[in-house]
Scaffold this active site. Structure first.
Site, PDB file in Angstrom:
ATOM      1  N   TYR A   1      42.847  39.034  86.383  1.00 28.67           N
ATOM      2  CA  TYR A   1      41.505  39.395  85.940  1.00 28.67           C
ATOM      3  C   TYR A   1      41.440  39.327  84.421  1.00 28.67           C
ATOM      4  O   TYR A   1      42.288  39.887  83.728  1.00 28.67           O
ATOM      5  CB  TYR A   1      41.172  40.791  86.445  1.00 28.67           C
ATOM      6  CG  TYR A   1      39.782  41.307  86.088  1.00 28.67           C
ATOM      7  CD1 TYR A   1      38.740  40.455  85.782  1.00 28.67           C
ATOM      8  CD2 TYR A   1      39.522  42.672  86.063  1.00 28.67           C
ATOM      9  CE1 TYR A   1      37.475  40.931  85.469  1.00 28.67           C
ATOM     10  CE2 TYR A   1      38.265  43.173  85.761  1.00 28.67           C
ATOM     11  CZ  TYR A   1      37.250  42.293  85.460  1.00 28.67           C
ATOM     12  OH  TYR A   1      36.004  42.768  85.144  1.00 28.67           O
ATOM     13  N   CYS A   2      40.415  38.636  83.886  1.00 31.75           N
ATOM     14  CA  CYS A   2      40.183  38.558  82.452  1.00 31.75           C
ATOM     15  C   CYS A   2      41.433  37.981  81.771  1.00 31.75           C
ATOM     16  O   CYS A   2      41.974  36.978  82.212  1.00 31.75           O
ATOM     17  CB  CYS A   2      39.791  39.937  81.921  1.00 31.75           C
ATOM     18  SG  CYS A   2      39.283  39.990  80.186  1.00 31.75           S
ATOM     19  N   LEU A   3      41.920  38.611  80.704  1.00 29.93           N
ATOM     20  CA  LEU A   3      43.114  38.087  80.033  1.00 29.93           C
ATOM     21  C   LEU A   3      44.353  38.207  80.906  1.00 29.93           C
ATOM     22  O   LEU A   3      45.336  37.482  80.690  1.00 29.93           O
ATOM     23  CB  LEU A   3      43.323  38.821  78.705  1.00 29.93           C
ATOM     24  CG  LEU A   3      42.430  38.343  77.565  1.00 29.93           C
ATOM     25  CD1 LEU A   3      42.561  39.260  76.360  1.00 29.93           C
ATOM     26  CD2 LEU A   3      42.744  36.913  77.180  1.00 29.93           C
TER      27      LEU A   3
END
Length: 581
Positions: free
Chosen positions: A312-314
């Site tokens: 998720y995300c970075l």
């Protein structure tokens, strides 16, 4: 000439860093040099563009005439004069009926016309670099928003009406709210109402055990709720700039709980909230101590079964780098990979890129050198600026002028429960990913050798969100350009967080989904959008079905931990690291 010795150079450098750190505390981490450079670029090119100046002068005269005609119609008794300018669709500041009445309609129209003129002045000046144009346009918009008539008692008809009706009690309550918020900010307390959402009590309550811990992560294994489970486990890698329980909020909003209910075994990385002593932890430490150590622990618990990797995300970017290195080295432990609002190319990485250039990154490095970490409040401030109308000015109006308290939700409370980042790691990923785009361009090295997304052969499930300011969906979609494998892409409504936290039964949810085989031709994102029809509801069932199709038959659940392999359960979920402030 005698060269200065290393000690002298170190002392001189420390002076510069100390001054920059002191300035950073006053500017919220924004580099004055970077901002000055952008405005100088714009101003010098505008000064040598008489044609653009003439165009702006004509626009000013035309807008003044339109506003004068609007005022004349109002003065002539027209109760509902046609507006000379309409706000942007996402701008709801002047949506109330009271704004259509004299003199507030004139105030709002004058502001919107002024805002439009400055937008034209800041854009399309020949010779200005694209980033400088974006910076001056963004910053000027933020400055103008300060002077919006909606932000002030005397020019906001809705606030005035409430003040008269309540005899000023709304302002009394608003002042009390202001004092309470200021006290909480000064003492480091969470915002009002957040105390109702404590990890392990009301959020992050899905049962499980911490089965592995090192200096950087705790690994949570969640307890099964079905008699049989899919043999292949899920390993979730959340971003380290947020606490993991964004994916395990309240039970009705928990992706973890949903997946467990669908018969999956789920493991979750919970990152440690670093302090000054962790300043030397680097980006590769997050790969080895995070993804790789967690993957090794999962393997010791469930045996040599392949794993569904989710980032998720970075955390998705980190997972992609780890998976690319594994593919390069012949490590095929991932059955498939899923990326939620995660970018692998950073050339169009949203409005965060406004703050990423050599001057800004150096300024942040000097600030972090003194602290050892990037403070959570500094990161939160940057995200609030990106959406100042939604996150700052709307709160000023609602909490301080209207005297009401914005209702706290699990997602808002989680957002306030922010984390720090080690100085070295933050500097490395800003430079390698955002500034230089090394991963997408084949320069990012793991163990001394470059890694490439094109080495990954495991199928991919990628999710973008329509209103994402952090990872714009068209940037997430660029995965199609680099990965040489099957890709199923989902575009869901909502923002960076709310679009992912899309619980079953959540109202007003829709998504688009389409699959691309590795031999299919590329479709650009606009064509993909036009040719992919929306579906109502949450995208979570699509994700569950996609995973199930790539899993073996159900089997008895694995044990919780593996004491015989040196992984006894250490404590109950949510563990200790998530509670660190």
């Amino acid at each position: 000439m005698r060269q200065p010795d290393d000690a002298a150079m170190g002392f001189e450098a420390s002076i510069d860093r100390s001054i920059h750190a002191a300035v950073a505390r006053m500017t919220g981490g924004i580099s004055p040099s970077a901002l000055s450079e952008a405005y100088a670029d714009w101003a010098l090119h505008l000064a040598t563009s008489p044609g653009k100046q003439l165009q702006l002068a004509k626009n000013a005269l035309r807008q003044s005439s339109r506003l004068a005609q609007f005022v004349q119609r109002c003065a002539g008794g027209d109760a509902n004069p046609a507006a000379c300018i309409e706000p942007l669709p996402q701008d709801r500041r002047f949506a109330g009926e009271a704004w259509a009445k004299w003199p507030f309609n004139v105030c709002s129209q004058a502001f919107l016309l002024n805002q439009q003129w400055w937008h034209k002045a800041m854009n399309d000046v020949r010779g200005v670099t694209r980033q400088h144009e974006d910076v001056v346009s963004f910053v000027t918009r933020q400055v103008l928003d300060v002077f919006s008539p909606s932000n002030y008692l005397a020019t906001n008809p809705e606030v005035l009406e409430k003040t008269v009706r309540q005899g000023g009690q709304n302002l009394v309550r608003g002042f009390q709210n202001l004092l309470d918020d200021a006290t909480r900010l000064q003492t480091g307390q969470p915002p009002a109402g957040a105390e109702a959402f404590r990890p392990g009590e009301t959020v992050a309550v899905t049962p499980g055990r911490v089965v592995y811990r090192n200096r950087l992560i705790e690994l949570i294994q969640y307890a099964p709720t079905t008699d049989e489970v899919r043999a292949e486990p899920i390993l979730i890698v959340p971003a380290w700039i947020m606490k993991y329980y964004i994916l395990d909020l309240s039970p009705e909003n928990s992706l973890v709980k949903y997946l467990i209910g669908q018969g999956f075994t789920v493991f979750m990385i919970s990152w440690k909230n670093p302090g000054g002593d962790d300043r030397d932890l680097g980006f590769d430490d997050y790969r080895t101590l995070g993804v790789m150590d967690a993957l090794d622990a999962v393997e010791r618990i469930v045996g040599s079964r392949k794993v569904h990797g989710v980032g998720y995300c970075l955390g998705g970017t980190l997972l992609a780098i780890a998976a690319a290195a594994m593919a390069r080295d012949g490590d095929d432990r991932f059955a498939d990979l899923s990326f939620f609002a995660a970018q692998t190319d950073f050339t169009e990485a949203g409005e965060l890129m406004l703050f990423i250039n050599e001057s800004q990154v150096t300024f942040l490095e000097d600030m972090m050198a003194e602290q050892g970490v990037l403070d959570a409040r500094q990161m939160a401030g940057a995200f609030q600026i990106l959406r100042s109308n939604d996150l700052i000015w709307s709160r000023v109006i609602h909490d301080y002028l209207m005297g009401e308290r914005s209702g706290m939700t699990d997602l808002m409370a989680w957002s306030a429960d922010s984390t720090r980042m080690p100085a070295r790691m933050h500097s490395e990923y800003l430079r390698s990913l955002f500034l230089n785009n090394d991963f997408a361009e084949g320069r990012y090295r793991v163990d001394g050798r470059p890694v490439a997304l094109s080495d990954i052969r495991a199928p991919i499930f990628a999710v973008g969100t329509e209103w994402d300011h952090v990872a714009p969906w068209r940037s997430v979609y660029k995965l199609h350009l680099f990965a040489d494998t099957d890709i199923t892409f989902v575009l869901t409504n909502g923002g960076h967080n709310a679009g992912i936290v899309s619980g079953i039964g959540h109202p007003r949810r829709h998504y688009r989904i389409a699959a691309k085989r590795d031999q299919d031709h590329y479709r650009d994102p606009q064509r993909w959008l036009e040719e992919t029809q929306p579906k109502d509801g949450s995208w979570w069932p699509e994700f569950s079905s996609w995973l199930a199709a790539r899993s073996g038959p159900p089997a008895p659940p694995p044990p919780m931990g593996a004491p015989e392999a040196g992984l006894p359960p250490l404590c109950e979920a949510p563990g200790d690291y998530v509670l660190e402030q």
